[in-house]
Design a protein around this motif. Structure first.
Motif, PDB file in Angstrom:
ATOM      1  N   GLY A 108      40.895   9.763  74.272  1.00 34.05           N
ATOM      2  CA  GLY A 108      40.545  10.331  75.566  1.00 34.05           C
ATOM      3  C   GLY A 108      39.131  10.859  75.655  1.00 34.05           C
ATOM      4  O   GLY A 108      38.409  10.587  76.621  1.00 34.05           O
ATOM      5  N   GLU A 109      38.700  11.613  74.627  1.00 29.59           N
ATOM      6  CA  GLU A 109      37.371  12.213  74.661  1.00 29.59           C
ATOM      7  C   GLU A 109      36.286  11.146  74.652  1.00 29.59           C
ATOM      8  O   GLU A 109      35.331  11.186  75.435  1.00 29.59           O
ATOM      9  CB  GLU A 109      37.181  13.158  73.473  1.00 29.59           C
ATOM     10  N   LYS A 110      36.427  10.143  73.763  1.00 33.07           N
ATOM     11  CA  LYS A 110      35.425   9.076  73.685  1.00 33.07           C
ATOM     12  C   LYS A 110      35.433   8.257  74.972  1.00 33.07           C
ATOM     13  O   LYS A 110      34.370   7.906  75.502  1.00 33.07           O
ATOM     14  CB  LYS A 110      35.734   8.187  72.474  1.00 33.07           C
ATOM     15  N   SER A 111      36.618   7.944  75.494  1.00 29.33           N
ATOM     16  CA  SER A 111      36.703   7.195  76.750  1.00 29.33           C
ATOM     17  C   SER A 111      35.993   7.932  77.867  1.00 29.33           C
ATOM     18  O   SER A 111      35.226   7.347  78.637  1.00 29.33           O
ATOM     19  CB  SER A 111      38.168   6.966  77.140  1.00 29.33           C
ATOM     20  N   TYR A 112      36.243   9.237  77.956  1.00 29.22           N
ATOM     21  CA  TYR A 112      35.654  10.022  79.046  1.00 29.22           C
ATOM     22  C   TYR A 112      34.134  10.070  78.918  1.00 29.22           C
ATOM     23  O   TYR A 112      33.408   9.948  79.917  1.00 29.22           O
ATOM     24  CB  TYR A 112      36.238  11.434  79.043  1.00 29.22           C
ATOM     25  N   ARG A 113      33.621  10.226  77.699  1.00 27.63           N
ATOM     26  CA  ARG A 113      32.167  10.262  77.512  1.00 27.63           C
ATOM     27  C   ARG A 113      31.524   8.939  77.925  1.00 27.63           C
ATOM     28  O   ARG A 113      30.476   8.915  78.567  1.00 27.63           O
ATOM     29  CB  ARG A 113      31.819  10.588  76.051  1.00 27.63           C
ATOM     30  N   LEU A 114      32.160   7.828  77.571  1.00 22.88           N
ATOM     31  CA  LEU A 114      31.609   6.521  77.929  1.00 22.88           C
ATOM     32  C   LEU A 114      31.681   6.277  79.431  1.00 22.88           C
ATOM     33  O   LEU A 114      30.764   5.712  80.024  1.00 22.88           O
ATOM     34  CB  LEU A 114      32.364   5.420  77.167  1.00 22.88           C
ATOM     35  N   ILE A 115      32.791   6.712  80.053  1.00 24.53           N
ATOM     36  CA  ILE A 115      32.913   6.572  81.510  1.00 24.53           C
ATOM     37  C   ILE A 115      31.863   7.417  82.219  1.00 24.53           C
ATOM     38  O   ILE A 115      31.216   6.976  83.174  1.00 24.53           O
ATOM     39  CB  ILE A 115      34.338   6.961  81.969  1.00 24.53           C
ATOM     40  N   LYS A 116      31.661   8.661  81.744  1.00 26.20           N
ATOM     41  CA  LYS A 116      30.635   9.526  82.349  1.00 26.20           C
ATOM     42  C   LYS A 116      29.257   8.884  82.260  1.00 26.20           C
ATOM     43  O   LYS A 116      28.481   8.897  83.224  1.00 26.20           O
ATOM     44  CB  LYS A 116      30.599  10.899  81.653  1.00 26.20           C
ATOM     45  N   SER A 117      28.934   8.326  81.100  1.00 27.10           N
ATOM     46  CA  SER A 117      27.634   7.684  80.917  1.00 27.10           C
ATOM     47  C   SER A 117      27.481   6.500  81.868  1.00 27.10           C
ATOM     48  O   SER A 117      26.414   6.299  82.464  1.00 27.10           O
ATOM     49  CB  SER A 117      27.477   7.201  79.472  1.00 27.10           C
ATOM     50  N   MET A 118      28.543   5.718  82.017  1.00 26.16           N
ATOM     51  CA  MET A 118      28.500   4.568  82.911  1.00 26.16           C
ATOM     52  C   MET A 118      28.258   5.006  84.355  1.00 26.16           C
ATOM     53  O   MET A 118      27.475   4.396  85.082  1.00 26.16           O
ATOM     54  CB  MET A 118      29.815   3.784  82.806  1.00 26.16           C
ATOM     55  N   CYS A 119      28.907   6.100  84.751  1.00 30.52           N
ATOM     56  CA  CYS A 119      28.753   6.610  86.116  1.00 30.52           C
ATOM     57  C   CYS A 119      27.328   7.110  86.371  1.00 30.52           C
ATOM     58  O   CYS A 119      26.835   7.059  87.501  1.00 30.52           O
ATOM     59  CB  CYS A 119      29.746   7.745  86.391  1.00 30.52           C
TER      60      CYS A 119
END
Length: 305
Positions: free
Chosen positions: A263-274
């Motif tokens: 979850g944490e890694k997914s969220y960080r990557l999604i935030k960066s993409m956004c």
């Protein structure tokens, strides 16, 4: 210093853990080696009081090893680095479970077991010290309970076995032994104790597909992730160079899904993409029952923001 993490793992687990640490100052212990970090920058790595680079350490330590993370201040890290004494504790003794080399763990509570589970199928045998003739066996698939049996005065299966095991923690210290098992081992349990299986469990992709195929989404562009999170209890699909999903509640991200990351890694990557891409948001409102479907994915839960 304070111990914040402890589990058995391998080199890939360690790399994943390190990549998820943000502004980390502290020490990571892997087997008998120590890695010293200031603001997530590795400043030293030692094995038996000798400087070694990571690749050299990886060649020496066993395939599976104990990973412990200790968080502290810059002064504590530098002091530990100057006063390296492997035979003495470099950190305060916390209430985290004690782990021994043969994968036996003394647990303080049932939920402590989740700190030590690895990906794939884990069979855990729980033995109460006070009740020598009793034991429980629980099988986890990617940290989700899929099978349980409790051997005592009565043999209990499934959720009843889990409930009995949890109540046993109130009256007895419990030793747990973790083993990685194969599909062949799992099928043996299915054939012998079919009533012990709680459920094989739907994958998060199955649940997401079920929700997205039954609802019309709110489609938004040119807004921030924070704005998208403000739409109440929702499943948010984020479409950019990758496709990710966030489950939100009360304006906060609760679960994140992107490829096979936690979850944490997914969220960080999604935030960066956004932040760097023109993404499109698809927002699906969730009922309480639909939101609860995601509670089984503990590995995808995002730490409190």
């Amino acid at each position: 210093m304070k111990k914040i993490y402890s589990k058995f793992g391998n080199v890939n687990d360690l790399r994943e853990i390190i990549s998820g640490l943000s502004n980390f100052t502290g020490i990571i212990r892997i087997d008998h080696a120590f890695l010293y970090y200031l603001n997530s920058k590795l400043i030293s790595s030692k094995l038996d009081d000798k400087e070694k680079d990571l690749e050299e350490i990886f060649q020496i330590i066993p395939d599976t090893f104990l990973i412990e993370i200790y968080e502290g201040s810059e002064e504590e890290v530098k002091y530990a680095l100057r006063n390296f004494k492997p035979d003495e504790s470099i950190v305060e003794i916390s209430k985290l479970s004690l782990v021994f080399e043969d994968n036996n763990i003394i647990l303080n509570s049932y939920n402590d077991i989740y700190k030590f589970l690895m990906s794939g199928y884990n069979k855990v045998t729980f033995k109460p010290k006070r009740f020598k003739d009793e034991k429980a066996v629980v099988i986890y698939k990617n940290s989700k309970e899929i099978f349980a049996i409790y051997f005592g005065k009565k043999t209990l299966f499934g959720k009843r076995a889990i409930s009995k095991l949890k109540t046993t923690f109130a009256v007895s210290e419990i030793i747990a032994k973790i083993e990685i098992i194969s599909n062949k081992d799992l099928n043996m349990f299915k054939n012998k104790y079919v009533e012990g299986f709680i459920f094989e469990g739907e994958s998060f992709t199955d649940i997401i597909k079920k929700i997205t195929s039954s609802k019309e989404p709110i489609i938004l562009k040119d807004i921030s992730l924070i704005d998208a999170l403000s739409y109440g209890t929702s499943l948010i699909k984020i479409e950019g160079s990758k496709e990710g999903y966030i489950v939100s509640k009360n304006g906060k991200p609760i679960y994140a899904f992107l490829n096979n990351y936690n979850g944490e890694k997914s969220y960080r990557l999604i935030k960066s993409m956004c932040m760097v891409e023109d993404v499109k948001f698809y927002i699906y409102k969730l009922s309480k029952e639909e939101y609860d479907l995601f509670k089984g994915f503990k590995e995808n839960k995002i730490p409190i923001q």
